[in-house]
Enzyme design. Structure first.
Site, PDB file in Angstrom:
ATOM      1  N   LYS A 153       0.819  -1.216   0.000  1.00 30.40           N
ATOM      2  CA  LYS A 153       0.000   0.000   0.000  1.00 30.40           C
ATOM      3  C   LYS A 153       0.853   1.266   0.000  1.00 30.40           C
ATOM      4  O   LYS A 153       0.477   2.250  -0.610  1.00 30.40           O
ATOM      5  CB  LYS A 153      -1.050  -0.004   1.113  1.00 30.40           C
ATOM      6  CG  LYS A 153      -0.523   0.018   2.514  1.00 30.40           C
ATOM      7  CD  LYS A 153      -1.672  -0.103   3.507  1.00 30.40           C
ATOM      8  CE  LYS A 153      -1.230  -0.795   4.781  1.00 30.40           C
ATOM      9  NZ  LYS A 153      -0.052  -0.244   5.453  1.00 30.40           N
ATOM     10  N   ARG A 199      -6.571   1.841  11.784  1.00 29.39           N
ATOM     11  CA  ARG A 199      -6.288   0.412  11.916  1.00 29.39           C
ATOM     12  C   ARG A 199      -7.142  -0.264  12.956  1.00 29.39           C
ATOM     13  O   ARG A 199      -7.003  -1.475  13.175  1.00 29.39           O
ATOM     14  CB  ARG A 199      -4.830   0.207  12.326  1.00 29.39           C
ATOM     15  CG  ARG A 199      -3.920   0.328  11.180  1.00 29.39           C
ATOM     16  CD  ARG A 199      -2.552  -0.146  11.570  1.00 29.39           C
ATOM     17  NE  ARG A 199      -1.658   0.469  10.633  1.00 29.39           N
ATOM     18  CZ  ARG A 199      -0.489   0.004  10.288  1.00 29.39           C
ATOM     19  NH1 ARG A 199      -0.022  -1.073  10.838  1.00 29.39           N
ATOM     20  NH2 ARG A 199       0.231   0.623   9.408  1.00 29.39           N
ATOM     21  N   ARG A 236      11.858  -7.883   2.247  1.00 30.49           N
ATOM     22  CA  ARG A 236      12.060  -6.454   2.501  1.00 30.49           C
ATOM     23  C   ARG A 236      12.993  -6.242   3.692  1.00 30.49           C
ATOM     24  O   ARG A 236      13.798  -5.319   3.716  1.00 30.49           O
ATOM     25  CB  ARG A 236      10.692  -5.780   2.773  1.00 30.49           C
ATOM     26  CG  ARG A 236      10.799  -4.270   2.942  1.00 30.49           C
ATOM     27  CD  ARG A 236       9.431  -3.618   3.042  1.00 30.49           C
ATOM     28  NE  ARG A 236       8.883  -3.677   4.388  1.00 30.49           N
ATOM     29  CZ  ARG A 236       7.667  -3.253   4.720  1.00 30.49           C
ATOM     30  NH1 ARG A 236       6.861  -2.771   3.799  1.00 30.49           N
ATOM     31  NH2 ARG A 236       7.246  -3.325   5.962  1.00 30.49           N
ATOM     32  N   ARG A 272      14.533  -2.613   8.315  1.00 32.04           N
ATOM     33  CA  ARG A 272      13.672  -1.911   9.258  1.00 32.04           C
ATOM     34  C   ARG A 272      13.629  -2.665  10.583  1.00 32.04           C
ATOM     35  O   ARG A 272      13.582  -3.898  10.588  1.00 32.04           O
ATOM     36  CB  ARG A 272      12.261  -1.818   8.665  1.00 32.04           C
ATOM     37  CG  ARG A 272      11.683  -0.421   8.758  1.00 32.04           C
ATOM     38  CD  ARG A 272      10.391  -0.338   8.001  1.00 32.04           C
ATOM     39  NE  ARG A 272       9.287  -0.951   8.727  1.00 32.04           N
ATOM     40  CZ  ARG A 272       8.030  -0.905   8.306  1.00 32.04           C
ATOM     41  NH1 ARG A 272       7.735  -0.294   7.187  1.00 32.04           N
ATOM     42  NH2 ARG A 272       7.071  -1.468   9.002  1.00 32.04           N
ATOM     43  N   ARG A 303       2.661  -8.653  13.653  1.00 35.37           N
ATOM     44  CA  ARG A 303       1.970  -7.593  12.897  1.00 35.37           C
ATOM     45  C   ARG A 303       0.820  -8.172  12.082  1.00 35.37           C
ATOM     46  O   ARG A 303      -0.266  -7.584  12.006  1.00 35.37           O
ATOM     47  CB  ARG A 303       2.953  -6.859  11.986  1.00 35.37           C
ATOM     48  CG  ARG A 303       3.662  -5.714  12.715  1.00 35.37           C
ATOM     49  CD  ARG A 303       5.047  -5.459  12.178  1.00 35.37           C
ATOM     50  NE  ARG A 303       5.079  -5.005  10.801  1.00 35.37           N
ATOM     51  CZ  ARG A 303       6.133  -5.160   9.997  1.00 35.37           C
ATOM     52  NH1 ARG A 303       7.206  -5.772  10.413  1.00 35.37           N
ATOM     53  NH2 ARG A 303       6.087  -4.705   8.774  1.00 35.37           N
TER      54      ARG A 303
HETATM   55  P1  ADP Z   1       3.376  -2.040   8.065  1.00 36.49           P
HETATM   56  O1  ADP Z   1       1.912  -1.858   7.964  1.00 36.49           O
HETATM   57  O2  ADP Z   1       3.998  -2.451   6.773  1.00 36.49           O
HETATM   58  O3  ADP Z   1       3.788  -2.931   9.189  1.00 36.49           O
HETATM   59  P2  ADP Z   1       3.616   0.786   8.882  1.00 36.49           P
HETATM   60  O4  ADP Z   1       4.760   1.675   8.574  1.00 36.49           O
HETATM   61  O5  ADP Z   1       2.303   1.157   8.334  1.00 36.49           O
HETATM   62  O6  ADP Z   1       4.086  -0.652   8.375  1.00 36.49           O
HETATM   63  O7  ADP Z   1       3.487   0.617  10.468  1.00 36.49           O
HETATM   64  C1  ADP Z   1       4.572   0.258  11.283  1.00 36.49           C
HETATM   65  C2  ADP Z   1       4.158   0.209  12.748  1.00 36.49           C
HETATM   66  O8  ADP Z   1       3.723   1.515  13.162  1.00 36.49           O
HETATM   67  C3  ADP Z   1       2.968  -0.688  13.078  1.00 36.49           C
HETATM   68  O9  ADP Z   1       3.362  -2.030  13.291  1.00 36.49           O
HETATM   69  C4  ADP Z   1       2.428  -0.031  14.353  1.00 36.49           C
HETATM   70  O10 ADP Z   1       3.216  -0.383  15.474  1.00 36.49           O
HETATM   71  C5  ADP Z   1       2.650   1.447  14.088  1.00 36.49           C
HETATM   72  N1  ADP Z   1       1.438   2.086  13.493  1.00 36.49           N
HETATM   73  C6  ADP Z   1       1.362   2.682  12.271  1.00 36.49           C
HETATM   74  N2  ADP Z   1       0.126   3.159  12.034  1.00 36.49           N
HETATM   75  C7  ADP Z   1      -0.616   2.846  13.130  1.00 36.49           C
HETATM   76  C8  ADP Z   1      -1.983   3.019  13.504  1.00 36.49           C
HETATM   77  N3  ADP Z   1      -2.866   3.635  12.690  1.00 36.49           N
HETATM   78  N4  ADP Z   1      -2.387   2.553  14.706  1.00 36.49           N
HETATM   79  C9  ADP Z   1      -1.533   1.956  15.549  1.00 36.49           C
HETATM   80  N5  ADP Z   1      -0.260   1.731  15.259  1.00 36.49           N
HETATM   81  C10 ADP Z   1       0.225   2.155  14.065  1.00 36.49           C
END
Ligand code: ADP
Length: 186
Positions: free
Chosen positions: A13, A88, A127, A133, A144
């Site tokens: 995404k 989320r 990745r 990361r 996750r």
């Molecule tokens: P991905 O979805 O690929 O794991 P993101 O960069 O979107 O990567 O998110 C990384 C981390 O940031 C998540 O695992 C969470 O801990 C935190 N995070 C990001 N967006 C949110 C959200 N809307 N609510 C809660 N935690 C979030």
């Protein structure tokens, strides 16, 4: 145009969001990116978020809702925006509804990029090797995905009920998927 991009970690995404935001000239608002930069800058919010992110857990709702509340008030959101990785949880979606209605604006589309779990795991492990990361290790990745299935999947019904949900098959080349998204947004 006001959009939400949803999808499990590794669905692509972020990649698609970047392309669409360039084309539509709207900001890509990624809570993950904002949190990572807070960690890098050593802010109080970053410190608070780090332990959740490192474990592959969701950061508390009030933290990310606060981020979005401030971000949507900025000038570059006047012509629209794309939310990438927010909301989320149902709580976050409800808070967003309140925020938007206070601003007298509404969403046009909620896109969900669907990819099966086994494909996600291998993409994320790949990745991890390239980007390094902090939260891209096998244990964290599995957590996750688990959190996604438990807390974020129910949101699909939430947006289905409001008629905003557009399902996109996330298997295919980047170009193919971009084209499907373009068609969907027409
Ligand atoms: P991905 O979805 O690929 O794991 P993101 O960069 O979107 O990567 O998110 C990384 C981390 O940031 C998540 O695992 C969470 O801990 C935190 N995070 C990001 N967006 C949110 C959200 N809307 N609510 C809660 N935690 C979030």
């Amino acid at each position: 145009m006001r959009l939400i991009f949803m999808g499990p970690p590794g669905a692509g995404k972020g990649t698609q969001a970047k392309i669409i935001c360039n084309e539509k000239n709207i900001p890509q608002i990624s809570t993950g990116d904002i949190l990572r930069s807070a960690i890098q800058n050593g802010t109080e919010m970053g410190l608070k978020a780090k332990k959740f992110m490192d474990a592959g857990d969701l950061v508390p709702d009030e933290v990310v809702i606060g981020i979005i509340k401030d971000r949507l008030k900025e000038n570059d959101c006047k012509n629209g925006f794309l939310l990438d990785g927010f909301p989320r949880t149902i709580e976050q979606a409800k808070a967003l509804d309140v925020l938007l209605s206070d601003m007298s604006i509404s969403l046009q589309h909620v896109l969900n990029l669907a990819v099966p779990d086994n494909e996600l795991l291998s993409r994320l492990l790949e990745r991890a090797k390239i980007e390094g990361r902090a939260d891209d290790n096998e244990e964290t990745i599995k957590n996750r995905l688990l959190n996604y299935n438990k807390k974020t999947l129910p949101l699909l019904d939430y947006y289905k009920n409001s008629g905003l949900l557009r399902e996109i098959n996330g298997l295919g080349s980047v170009d193919q998927i971009t084209n499907i998204i373009r068609e969907t947004l027409k």
